[in-house]
Design an enzyme around this catalytic site. Structure first.
Site, PDB file in Angstrom:
ATOM      1  N   ARG A  23     -12.129  -2.229  -4.258  1.00  0.00           N
ATOM      2  CA  ARG A  23     -12.275  -3.693  -4.196  1.00  0.00           C
ATOM      3  C   ARG A  23     -13.022  -4.069  -2.916  1.00  0.00           C
ATOM      4  NH1 ARG A  23     -10.685  -3.541   0.331  1.00  0.00           N
ATOM      5  NH2 ARG A  23      -8.644  -4.047   1.208  1.00  0.00           N
ATOM      6  N   GLY A  74      -5.403   2.306   8.590  1.00  0.00           N
ATOM      7  CA  GLY A  74      -6.634   1.935   9.284  1.00  0.00           C
ATOM      8  C   GLY A  74      -6.723   2.541  10.676  1.00  0.00           C
ATOM      9  N   ALA A 113     -10.760  11.994   1.123  1.00  0.00           N
ATOM     10  CA  ALA A 113     -10.338  13.391   0.930  1.00  0.00           C
ATOM     11  C   ALA A 113      -9.705  13.925   2.221  1.00  0.00           C
ATOM     12  CB  ALA A 113     -11.536  14.249   0.542  1.00  0.00           C
ATOM     13  N   HIS A 143      -8.107  -1.529  -6.611  1.00  0.00           N
ATOM     14  CA  HIS A 143      -9.007  -0.377  -6.663  1.00  0.00           C
ATOM     15  C   HIS A 143      -8.746   0.365  -7.977  1.00  0.00           C
ATOM     16  CE1 HIS A 143      -9.537  -0.715  -2.291  1.00  0.00           C
ATOM     17  NE2 HIS A 143      -8.260  -0.489  -2.084  1.00  0.00           N
ATOM     18  N   THR A 189      -1.973  -9.270   5.587  1.00  0.00           N
ATOM     19  CA  THR A 189      -1.734  -8.786   4.215  1.00  0.00           C
ATOM     20  C   THR A 189      -0.557  -7.801   4.167  1.00  0.00           C
ATOM     21  OG1 THR A 189      -4.082  -9.070   3.723  1.00  0.00           O
ATOM     22  CG2 THR A 189      -2.832  -7.633   2.253  1.00  0.00           C
ATOM     23  N   SER A 208      -3.635   5.136   3.928  1.00  0.00           N
ATOM     24  CA  SER A 208      -4.205   3.918   3.334  1.00  0.00           C
ATOM     25  C   SER A 208      -3.765   3.732   1.883  1.00  0.00           C
ATOM     26  CB  SER A 208      -5.730   4.004   3.375  1.00  0.00           C
ATOM     27  OG  SER A 208      -6.162   4.901   2.357  1.00  0.00           O
ATOM     28  N   CYS A 209      -4.114   2.586   1.324  1.00  0.00           N
ATOM     29  CA  CYS A 209      -3.745   2.279  -0.068  1.00  0.00           C
ATOM     30  C   CYS A 209      -4.341   3.295  -1.043  1.00  0.00           C
ATOM     31  CB  CYS A 209      -4.187   0.867  -0.420  1.00  0.00           C
ATOM     32  SG  CYS A 209      -5.880   0.496   0.075  1.00  0.00           S
TER      33      CYS A 209
HETATM   34  P1  NAD Z   1      -4.981  -8.302   8.089  1.00  0.00           P
HETATM   35  O1  NAD Z   1      -6.219  -8.667   8.799  1.00  0.00           O
HETATM   36  O2  NAD Z   1      -4.649  -8.956   6.808  1.00  0.00           O
HETATM   37  O3  NAD Z   1      -3.721  -8.518   9.055  1.00  0.00           O
HETATM   38  C1  NAD Z   1      -3.731  -8.146  10.409  1.00  0.00           C
HETATM   39  C2  NAD Z   1      -2.923  -9.168  11.185  1.00  0.00           C
HETATM   40  O4  NAD Z   1      -2.851  -8.768  12.545  1.00  0.00           O
HETATM   41  C3  NAD Z   1      -3.545 -10.569  11.153  1.00  0.00           C
HETATM   42  O5  NAD Z   1      -2.534 -11.508  10.893  1.00  0.00           O
HETATM   43  C4  NAD Z   1      -4.133 -10.738  12.556  1.00  0.00           C
HETATM   44  O6  NAD Z   1      -4.124 -12.073  12.981  1.00  0.00           O
HETATM   45  C5  NAD Z   1      -3.147  -9.905  13.382  1.00  0.00           C
HETATM   46  N1  NAD Z   1      -3.678  -9.445  14.647  1.00  0.00           N
HETATM   47  C6  NAD Z   1      -4.983  -9.316  15.033  1.00  0.00           C
HETATM   48  N2  NAD Z   1      -5.030  -8.865  16.309  1.00  0.00           N
HETATM   49  C7  NAD Z   1      -3.746  -8.731  16.729  1.00  0.00           C
HETATM   50  C8  NAD Z   1      -3.154  -8.323  17.943  1.00  0.00           C
HETATM   51  N3  NAD Z   1      -3.893  -7.961  19.006  1.00  0.00           N
HETATM   52  N4  NAD Z   1      -1.807  -8.313  18.039  1.00  0.00           N
HETATM   53  C9  NAD Z   1      -1.024  -8.660  16.979  1.00  0.00           C
HETATM   54  N5  NAD Z   1      -1.532  -9.065  15.788  1.00  0.00           N
HETATM   55  C10 NAD Z   1      -2.873  -9.082  15.675  1.00  0.00           C
HETATM   56  O7  NAD Z   1      -5.006  -6.716   7.932  1.00  0.00           O
HETATM   57  P2  NAD Z   1      -4.248  -5.854   6.839  1.00  0.00           P
HETATM   58  O8  NAD Z   1      -5.093  -5.813   5.614  1.00  0.00           O
HETATM   59  O9  NAD Z   1      -2.832  -6.275   6.744  1.00  0.00           O
HETATM   60  O10 NAD Z   1      -4.380  -4.413   7.490  1.00  0.00           O
HETATM   61  C11 NAD Z   1      -3.462  -3.955   8.462  1.00  0.00           C
HETATM   62  C12 NAD Z   1      -3.469  -2.445   8.447  1.00  0.00           C
HETATM   63  O11 NAD Z   1      -3.054  -1.997   7.148  1.00  0.00           O
HETATM   64  C13 NAD Z   1      -4.842  -1.798   8.693  1.00  0.00           C
HETATM   65  O12 NAD Z   1      -4.649  -0.575   9.352  1.00  0.00           O
HETATM   66  C14 NAD Z   1      -5.353  -1.529   7.280  1.00  0.00           C
HETATM   67  O13 NAD Z   1      -6.305  -0.516   7.205  1.00  0.00           O
HETATM   68  C15 NAD Z   1      -4.055  -1.140   6.590  1.00  0.00           C
HETATM   69  N6  NAD Z   1      -4.062  -1.336   5.130  1.00  0.00           N
HETATM   70  C16 NAD Z   1      -4.631  -2.436   4.559  1.00  0.00           C
HETATM   71  C17 NAD Z   1      -4.621  -2.558   3.185  1.00  0.00           C
HETATM   72  C18 NAD Z   1      -5.281  -3.721   2.512  1.00  0.00           C
HETATM   73  O14 NAD Z   1      -5.803  -3.542   1.412  1.00  0.00           O
HETATM   74  N7  NAD Z   1      -5.288  -4.895   3.062  1.00  0.00           N
HETATM   75  C19 NAD Z   1      -4.016  -1.593   2.385  1.00  0.00           C
HETATM   76  C20 NAD Z   1      -3.383  -0.505   3.005  1.00  0.00           C
HETATM   77  C21 NAD Z   1      -3.424  -0.375   4.386  1.00  0.00           C
END
Ligand code: NAD
Length: 341
Positions: free
Chosen positions: A168, A110, A195, A220, A11, A139-140
């Site tokens: 969400r 995360g 917080a 959200h 994502t 985070s978001c």
């Molecule tokens: P996601 O699961 O959509 O994407 C993670 C990607 O990393 C996947 O394509 C997965 O296949 C890959 N992956 C898994 N293990 C791996 C490894 N060992 N080496 C390389 N790639 C690997 O996750 P995301 O939602 O994009 O979240 C990523 C980070 O961003 C997290 O820290 C999350 O908390 C943060 N985040 C997410 C959101 C959200 O709403 N999705 C918003 C803000 C921040």
């Protein structure tokens, strides 16, 4: 040109990688992809170079007919900055590899705060992270809260913040998460970790948050109450938010938008990729009474942190010392004009 790699192409990683390709001062060297799925096929078609997490995964890409340039170690030998967008907690495991390769690192919310030299939000602490080895883009939800808090703090002054986060349940592409028919206290304790996360960027802030998860994938919503340092007015708050970058005002009376469903429907029609990296504040919900400010705001979780990731790269590489200049370039290239309607 700063050479950038993205590890984790889900994502957040896909969006950050695409945003990097649009920057005049950055080059996307490649991305690390675990599986040869539709996202890998799209990346290959778009000319993005793909790397695998290890030599064992190379075979699967070969079978799918997707060219792979090497492993994550090869990518690290070719970049100045790596953006880690792997799942929660995985970035920490990669940290020693990044450090040994001598590349600067941008982590996501995360990860634990201790993974990086500092937690980051452009409007709050850009100058403090200039030239550091690593930052963590919060985070978001925290990014949404910080954009609001730092804007109001700069213009009026913030004494304390109380926020209820309606979160969400899953991102739209996640097929295995819920809840389906429930409102979950998440976490069941107060304050929620949000917080504490805000405090990693603005340690002096007096803030309490609580959170529930609801069955939606779109956005959200936060209900925020701020005690201001002095009396203010709705007009003053509105004009501060109008001027602030990356905050858009949704006028329910004029647009008829009173929900995240209507908002994202409008955004999908306006924006080619359907993303809303801006924080959306509902104008009619802004209520100011003496020193008390209340409002509803919405956060598009899939994209809100993308501009901050780009600014984080610029700050680590010291491409500009001025946060407003980084914001100007990032927002112009991403088409964040503030005039969505
Ligand atoms: P996601 O699961 O959509 O994407 C993670 C990607 O990393 C996947 O394509 C997965 O296949 C890959 N992956 C898994 N293990 C791996 C490894 N060992 N080496 C390389 N790639 C690997 O996750 P995301 O939602 O994009 O979240 C990523 C980070 O961003 C997290 O820290 C999350 O908390 C943060 N985040 C997410 C959101 C959200 O709403 N999705 C918003 C803000 C921040």
């Amino acid at each position: 040109m700063v050479r950038v790699g993205v590890n984790g192409f889900g994502t957040i990683g896909r969006r950050v990688a695409q945003a990097v390709t649009l920057q005049p001062d950055m080059e996307l060297v490649g991305v690390v992809k675990t599986r040869p799925d539709y996202a890998a096929l799209q990346a290959a078609k778009a000319g993005i170079r793909i790397y695998a997490p290890s030599s064992e995964s190379l075979e699967a890409f070969e079978k799918a007919g997707i060219r792979v340039e090497g492993t994550v170690e090869d990518l690290l030998s070719r970049v100045d900055v790596i953006v880690d967008a792997t799942p929660n907690g995985v970035g920490e495991k990669y940290k020693p590899l990044y450090r040994d390769a001598g590349v600067r690192q941008v982590f996501q919310g995360g990860e634990k705060p201790s993974v990086a030299d500092a937690s980051f939000n452009t409007l709050c602490n850009y100058r403090e992270v200039l030239g550091l080895d690593s930052v963590r883009v919060v985070s978001c939800n925290t990014t949404g809260l910080l954009r609001l808090i730092c804007t109001i703090n700069r213009g009026i002054g913030v004494s304390s913040v109380s926020a209820v986060l309606i979160r969400r349940a899953a991102d739209p592409r996640e097929v295995k998460r819920g809840p389906v028919n429930s409102i979950n206290l998440n976490p069941p304790t107060v304050p929620s970790h949000h917080a504490l996360d805000v405090k990693t960027v603005v340690p002096s802030i007096d803030i309490v948050t609580s959170a529930v998860v609801v069955p939606t994938t779109l956005m959200h919503v936060h209900h925020v109450t701020i005690t201001l340092k002095r009396d203010s007015s709705r007009r003053e708050v509105l004009s501060l938010l109008e001027e602030a970058p990356r905050i858009i005002l949704i006028d329910s009376g004029r647009t008829g938008i009173k929900s995240t469903a209507q908002l994202m429907d409008a955004v999908r029609f306006m924006r080619r990729n359907g993303d809303l990296p801006e924080l959306a504040v509902f104008t009619d919900s802004i209520h100011v009474e003496g020193r008390r400010l209340m409002l509803f705001q919405a956060v598009h979780q899939e994209s809100i942190v993308v501009p901050e990731n780009i600014d984080a790269i610029r700050a680590l590489a010291r491409l500009t010392e001025d946060p407003m200049e980084s914001i100007r370039v990032t927002d112009e290239t991403l088409g964040l004009t503030k005039e969505i309607f």
